[in-house]
Design an enzyme around this catalytic site. Structure first.
Site, PDB file in Angstrom:
ATOM      1  CG  HIS A   1      -5.740  -2.324   0.056  1.00  0.00           C
ATOM      2  ND1 HIS A   1      -4.878  -1.972  -0.959  1.00  0.00           N
ATOM      3  CD2 HIS A   1      -5.219  -1.775   1.185  1.00  0.00           C
ATOM      4  CE1 HIS A   1      -3.891  -1.237  -0.469  1.00  0.00           C
ATOM      5  NE2 HIS A   1      -4.071  -1.113   0.840  1.00  0.00           N
TER       6      HIS A   1
ATOM      7  CB  SER B   1      -0.952  -0.034   1.198  1.00  0.00           C
ATOM      8  OG  SER B   1      -1.975   0.916   1.070  1.00  0.00           O
TER       9      SER B   1
END
Length: 690
Positions: A663, A545
């Site tokens: 995610h 990320s």
């Protein structure tokens, strides 16, 4: 090993001029996942990845050991509502943690099992909130990793679903009114009511009455405000006080309002400003003693706790109860008031190591400490809403699976309340906290984890994040333990941009200061090399990320410093990141390419734009998730293509593109497979042989 040819990827002659600067974008066509050319390219990358990884040794050993260590399971602290207790637990064989309830008679039973909802394992329980009496439960689930939570209501006694789904509830808090008849929540506007491309934004706060249609929900707050705002909403235990907060995206500041619901209706709360337009974050807690407690970093970047009367909640009326510490960062607090001398427990991190202090509730005087199991991480302090003398907190460190501890303020003792249910043999490791100097002289801390008795330069993974005020603290990790047990070293750098030293540390690594984060990582690498821990040909970096942006910047700025890279779910095209996923909510952290000065920061380090032909880059593995609705995988796709075109070394550039995951949360088996691939890749390219 014979290197396979890279899949062909056409390079567009596309150059845009932004603020007078020509910006090439040869792989923009990869931004469209539905383009047949993109699909063909992804299929070819999958074949390449499978071929290359299939030739590497050691994967089965990594996979089996990670799976074994993950059989520790997990457990959460109890949440008390009425006479019921709610908590999460994952047993060794479960893919997802399960929500349990303990009834007033002490009977424990399953309330929500994601695998019972969906045996494929693709459904995740995103969040849950019982009402104040413990009779109803609001919970949110999503499918395939998209995090697009739908909200449901359940009757706790019978386990029956009584309402839902209510869609567009991603990241929605739920604030119950007493009696369980109504709650406040946050919901996005329908896609038909917002401009194209803004479907992920435009949140509003609503009041919903149980048993009525959402068409009848009352709009409470949010009209006419910033499109990227996130809203927080909560109601005090007694139902009298409503608080609403608003933050522009992930900004480290919020506006805050409070309403007295005894003097105004839930449908039309008389909101009063607590703070607005102030560069600080604050939150409210209405004490059972009638006082208002404020947790704030206003004029205190390491945070403080203030107190005032609820009738005068503005800053000019605040009085310090627990002032800012000169070194430790205040993280949370709990109040225990069923005592002759009521107390407040204050949670802190000191260079990312957790501790809890005990204070007189009236004066704030520090009168003791809570015993903790070791030098690790405490995961929040909670008490019963109605008060008491007990508090619960989670604890973990590098070799301890999550446990729940109970503190009894009457005896001053901390005892084990619950353990992760799986029995695993955890390897012994040595953890050292070291300091080093970054390029500008700033002192940075780093945890270095290694196998006892291992000496000399050894294969090392350097991990970092450095953003959004998130702290890198010790915690149980099957992947780290597997790597260290095999003879490698694992280092975790507490870079600027994180929260380890408070809000000033965060801001020293955001916006125009972002290069500090990358410099901190390079300096960590140089320290590991100069101190004899590793060598450049044995040093890997890993991040996901915002940490994927970190390692993407590192490999393009200092490719000679690293042998291998794992770059997961990364942001890499920093010129166009705002156009995809939740990117527009992050311009308060990174800046916006629409503004000339901020474009200059972004373009200067944007990894995709820093790839240069003829450079010897580290072996690089991109791992991305096609259902990721936060960071679009196009960042990795485009940069992978650019690096494959530019690579002058024999070291491979590979893409692992996973479908039906996103995610965040995922099934344990998918975590095992991903971690095994990452460690296998890094072991091969740093020379680790167990």
């Amino acid at each position: 090993m014979t290197r396979q040819p890279y899949p062909p990827a056409s390079r567009l002659d596309l150059v845009e001029e932004l603020h007078g600067v020509p910006v090439p974008d040869p792989y923009r066509w990869l931004e469209d996942p539905d383009d047949p050319a993109t699909k063909d390219w992804l299929d070819a990358q999958e074949r390449l990845f499978t071929t290359e990884m299939g030739a590497l040794p050691g994967r089965e050993g990594f996979r089996s050991r990670i799976a074994e260590l993950l059989k520790s399971g997990s457990v959460s602290a109890p949440v008390w509502r009425g006479e019921r207790q709610f908590f999460m637990r994952r047993t060794p064989e479960q893919e997802h943690a399960v929500l349990y309830v303990v009834d007033p008679d002490g009977t424990e039973r399953t309330l929500l099992d994601p695998m019972a909802l969906d045996p494929t394992g693709l459904t995740t329980l995103d969040t849950w909130q019982p009402d104040k009496e413990g009779r109803l439960l609001a919970y949110q689930i999503s499918v395939g990793g998209d995090e697009e939570s739908s909200l449901y209501l359940m009757d706790v006694a019978f386990g029956d679903r009584i309402e839902g789904p209510i869609d567009r509830c991603r990241y929605s808090p739920v604030a119950w009114l007493p009696g369980g008849e109504a709650f406040y929540y946050v919901r996005r506007l329908p896609a038909t009511e917002v401009p194209e491309g803004e479907e992920q934004y435009h949140r509003r706060v609503y009041l919903h009455r149980v048993g009525t249609s959402t068409e009848d929900d009352v709009l409470i707050f949010g009209d006419g405000m910033e499109k990227t705002n996130y809203y927080g909403v909560s109601v005090s235990r007694d139902g009298r006080w409503l608080q609403i907060s608003a933050s522009r995206g992930t900004a480290p500041r919020n506006d805050l309002w409070v309403a007295d619901l005894s003097a105004s209706s839930p449908e039309e709360p008389g909101l009063v400003v607590v703070q607005e337009g102030v560069d600080a974050q604050s939150s409210l807690h209405f004490g059972r003693d009638g006082r208002l407690y404020l947790f704030t970093d206003r004029d205190a970047p390491r945070s403080r706790i203030c107190v005032t009367d609820p009738a005068t909640p503005q800053a000019e009326h605040w009085r310090d109860l627990i002032p800012q510490d000169s070194e430790a960062v205040l993280t949370d607090f709990a109040i225990l008031d069923d005592l002759d001398r009521p107390i407040m427990l204050a949670g802190w991190t000191r260079h990312a190591i957790s501790e809890i202090s005990v204070h007189d509730l009236v004066t704030g005087e520090r009168i003791g400490e809570v015993p903790t199991p070791g030098l690790g991480t405490i995961g929040g302090i909670s008490e019963r809403p109605e008060g008491g003398h007990e508090a619960w907190f989670g604890y973990t460190d590098n070799t301890t699976p999550p446990t729940i501890q109970r503190y009894d303020a009457r005896t001053g003792e901390t005892t084990l309340w619950a353990v992760s249910p799986g029995a695993v043999e955890v390897p012994a490791v040595d953890t050292e906290q070291v300091t080093y100097r970054s390029a500008d002289g700033s002192e940075v801390h780093m945890l270095v984890i290694s196998k006892p008795g291992v000496e000399g330069p050894r294969p090392t993974i350097l991990y970092g994040y450095g953003g959004f005020g998130i702290s890198m603290t010790p915690g149980y990790s099957a992947s780290i333990l597997t790597w260290v047990e095999a003879g490698g070293t694992y280092a975790i750098a507490q870079l600027r941009g994180g929260g380890e030293q408070g809000e000033e540390w965060h801001r020293a690594g955001m916006l125009a200061n972002k290069q500090n984060v990358f410099d901190d990582l390079h300096a960590a690498a140089e320290h590991l090399i100069s101190s004899g821990v590793t060598t450049p040909d044995r040093l890997a970096i890993s991040g996901g990320s915002n940490g994927g942006l970190l390692v993407g910047a590192a490999l393009t700025q200092r490719p000679e410093l690293y042998a291998a890279v794992v770059c997961s779910a990364p942001l890499l095209d920093m010129v166009r990141y705002e156009l995809f996923g939740l990117g527009a909510t992050w311009n308060v952290e990174y800046g916006s390419a629409e503004k000339p000065d901020e474009f200059a920061w972004l373009h200067a380090y944007s990894p995709y734009h820093r790839v240069r032909e003829g450079v010897s880059y580290p072996a690089t593995l991109f791992t991305v998730f096609q259902s990721d609705t936060r960071v679009h995988p196009l960042h990795a796709w485009k940069t992978c293509a650019a690096l494959q075109h530019a690579q002058a070394a024999e070291r491979p550039i590979l893409l692992r593109n996973e479908t039906e995951v996103g995610h965040g949360a995922r099934a344990v088996s998918k975590t095992v497979e991903l971690s095994a691939d990452q460690l296998t890749f890094l072991a091969h390219h740093t020379g680790l042989t167990s």
